[in-house]
Each structure stands twice: as structure tokens, then as C-alpha cells.
Design an enzyme around this catalytic site. Structure first.
Site, PDB file in Angstrom:
ATOM      1  N   ASN A  90       0.607   0.676   6.371  1.00  0.00           N
ATOM      2  CA  ASN A  90       1.216  -0.154   5.409  1.00  0.00           C
ATOM      3  C   ASN A  90       1.914  -1.228   5.801  1.00  0.00           C
ATOM      4  O   ASN A  90       2.813  -1.029   6.874  1.00  0.00           O
ATOM      5  CB  ASN A  90       1.973   0.718   4.474  1.00  0.00           C
ATOM      6  CG  ASN A  90       2.977   0.081   3.096  1.00  0.00           C
ATOM      7  OD1 ASN A  90       2.053  -1.074   2.672  1.00  0.00           O
ATOM      8  ND2 ASN A  90       3.974   0.415   2.887  1.00  0.00           N
ATOM      9  N   GLY A  91       1.853  -2.398   5.390  1.00  0.00           N
ATOM     10  CA  GLY A  91       2.512  -3.464   5.817  1.00  0.00           C
ATOM     11  C   GLY A  91       1.791  -4.630   6.334  1.00  0.00           C
ATOM     12  O   GLY A  91       0.448  -4.787   5.862  1.00  0.00           O
ATOM     13  N   GLU A  92       2.458  -5.527   7.358  1.00  0.00           N
ATOM     14  CA  GLU A  92       1.686  -6.674   7.714  1.00  0.00           C
ATOM     15  C   GLU A  92       1.809  -6.880   9.134  1.00  0.00           C
ATOM     16  O   GLU A  92       3.227  -6.959   9.335  1.00  0.00           O
ATOM     17  CB  GLU A  92       1.893  -7.604   6.803  1.00  0.00           C
ATOM     18  CG  GLU A  92       1.132  -9.161   7.214  1.00  0.00           C
ATOM     19  CD  GLU A  92       1.684 -10.226   6.250  1.00  0.00           C
ATOM     20  OE1 GLU A  92       0.923 -11.483   6.546  1.00  0.00           O
ATOM     21  OE2 GLU A  92       2.175 -10.028   5.300  1.00  0.00           O
TER      22      GLU A  92
ATOM     23  N   ILE B 269      -4.595  -7.368   0.932  1.00  0.00           N
ATOM     24  CA  ILE B 269      -3.971  -8.737   0.999  1.00  0.00           C
ATOM     25  C   ILE B 269      -4.777  -9.323   2.262  1.00  0.00           C
ATOM     26  O   ILE B 269      -5.301 -10.375   2.165  1.00  0.00           O
ATOM     27  CB  ILE B 269      -2.676  -8.646   1.561  1.00  0.00           C
ATOM     28  CG1 ILE B 269      -1.773  -8.174   0.216  1.00  0.00           C
ATOM     29  CG2 ILE B 269      -1.968  -9.863   2.301  1.00  0.00           C
ATOM     30  CD1 ILE B 269      -0.294  -7.807   0.480  1.00  0.00           C
TER      31      ILE B 269
ATOM     32  N   CYS C 259       0.902  -1.272   0.045  1.00  0.00           N
ATOM     33  CA  CYS C 259      -0.073  -0.086   0.052  1.00  0.00           C
ATOM     34  C   CYS C 259       1.067   1.215   0.075  1.00  0.00           C
ATOM     35  O   CYS C 259       2.098   1.187   0.092  1.00  0.00           O
ATOM     36  CB  CYS C 259      -0.982  -0.024   1.292  1.00  0.00           C
ATOM     37  SG  CYS C 259      -2.009  -1.426   1.419  1.00  0.00           S
TER      38      CYS C 259
ATOM     39  N   ARG D 198      -4.586   1.529  -1.687  1.00  0.00           N
ATOM     40  CA  ARG D 198      -4.340  -0.261  -1.030  1.00  0.00           C
ATOM     41  C   ARG D 198      -4.396  -0.994  -1.953  1.00  0.00           C
ATOM     42  O   ARG D 198      -4.791  -1.150  -3.059  1.00  0.00           O
ATOM     43  CB  ARG D 198      -6.010  -0.197  -0.602  1.00  0.00           C
ATOM     44  CG  ARG D 198      -6.290  -1.413   0.190  1.00  0.00           C
ATOM     45  CD  ARG D 198      -7.366  -1.424   1.175  1.00  0.00           C
ATOM     46  NE  ARG D 198      -7.471  -2.279   1.864  1.00  0.00           N
ATOM     47  CZ  ARG D 198      -8.386  -3.257   1.924  1.00  0.00           C
ATOM     48  NH1 ARG D 198      -9.492  -3.076   1.502  1.00  0.00           N
ATOM     49  NH2 ARG D 198      -8.178  -4.414   2.740  1.00  0.00           N
TER      50      ARG D 198
END
Length: 139
Positions: free
Chosen positions: A77-79, A56, A2, A53
Site C-alpha cells: 500500500n502506498g507509493e 493509481i 489500498c 486495490r
């Protein structure tokens, strides 16, 4: 990945072109997130957050910037790899989505800036704390 961006006028002065600039930043980074976009502006127009976006996790329920019931807002942003474990620790009944974004927001509301020590993953985010009138950013 993102794309996140934001504008914060440290002097608190409002900007009449805040939304226009946030939209432009989203347009510039559209290649980072083709699955959706959003902008949020503080009612006093001194702060805005934007997001493009790449879906995921939380495909249908992770729209950002995300606003909590307590009026805090996040762009992320990220995981967060351990978001399910943190969700259980915080309490399943406190969530409206299945996204790791909401877990970050709820973790911040529960533990404040110490929430960072709980996260396992790769991330960058900004949280506006409406009650404290503070912007918390982490990477």
C-alpha cells in the site's frame, strides 16, 4: 489508498479457514480499495496475504498480492516516488509490469532488507521470502 492485511501463524500450524479469514479482512476494508482485490495463501496454509486495490499506478498490471518468478510474494500500500529510477537501476528487462509494487519486490530480491534505504515515498508492505521462509514487513 489500498488496504493490505495478512495472517501468519508463527508456530507454522496450518489453518483450515485461512482463505475465509483473508476474504473477510478484504470485505471489511473494501472501502479502501474498490478497484480490485486479491488473496494469496501459502501452500502449507500457515500464512496468507490479502489486498484491496485503489488503482493509481499500474492500472492493468499491478494486481496483488504479486508473486515473483522466485516465488516471493508482496502485498503493498502506498507509493514509491522514485520507482522509475529504481527500475532503471535494477534493469528494465527484469520487469513484467509497470507498477511500483513490482519494483519493491525486485528491489527486495536484489538488495534484501537494505532495499528500504532506496525507497522514497509513503508505503507499507509485507514480502514473504519463500527461499528464506521469512516475512519482511516495512512501513
Amino acid at each position: 489508498m489500498c488496504g493490505i492485511s495478512g495472517i501468519y501463524n508463527l508456530n507454522g500450524n496450518p489453518s483450515s479457514i485461512l482463505d475465509e479469514r483473508l476474504s473477510l479482512m478484504n470485505h471489511i476494508q473494501k472501502h479502501r480499495g474498490p478497484d480490485g482485490e486479491g488473496i494469496w495463501s501459502h501452500p502449507d496454509h500457515f500464512l496468507g496475504l490479502s489486498h484491496v486495490r485503489l488503482s493509481i499506478i499500474g492500472l492493468k498490471s499491478g494486481h496483488q498480492p504479486m508473486l515473483s518468478k522466485s516465488k516471493n510474494i508482496i502485498t503493498f500500500n502506498g507509493e514509491i516516488y522514485n520507482y522509475k529510477e529504481l527500475r532503471n537501476e535494477i534493469g528494465e528487462t527484469n520487469f513484467e509490469t509497470n507498477s511500483d509494487t513490482e519494483v519493491i519486490l525486485k528491489a527486495y530480491e536484489r538488495w534484501g532488507v537494505d532495499c528500504i534505504s532506496k525507497f522514497r515515498g509513503m508505503f507499507a508492505f509485507a514480502v514473504w521470502d519463500e527461499k528464506k521462509k521469512e516475512l519482511f514487513c516495512a512501513r
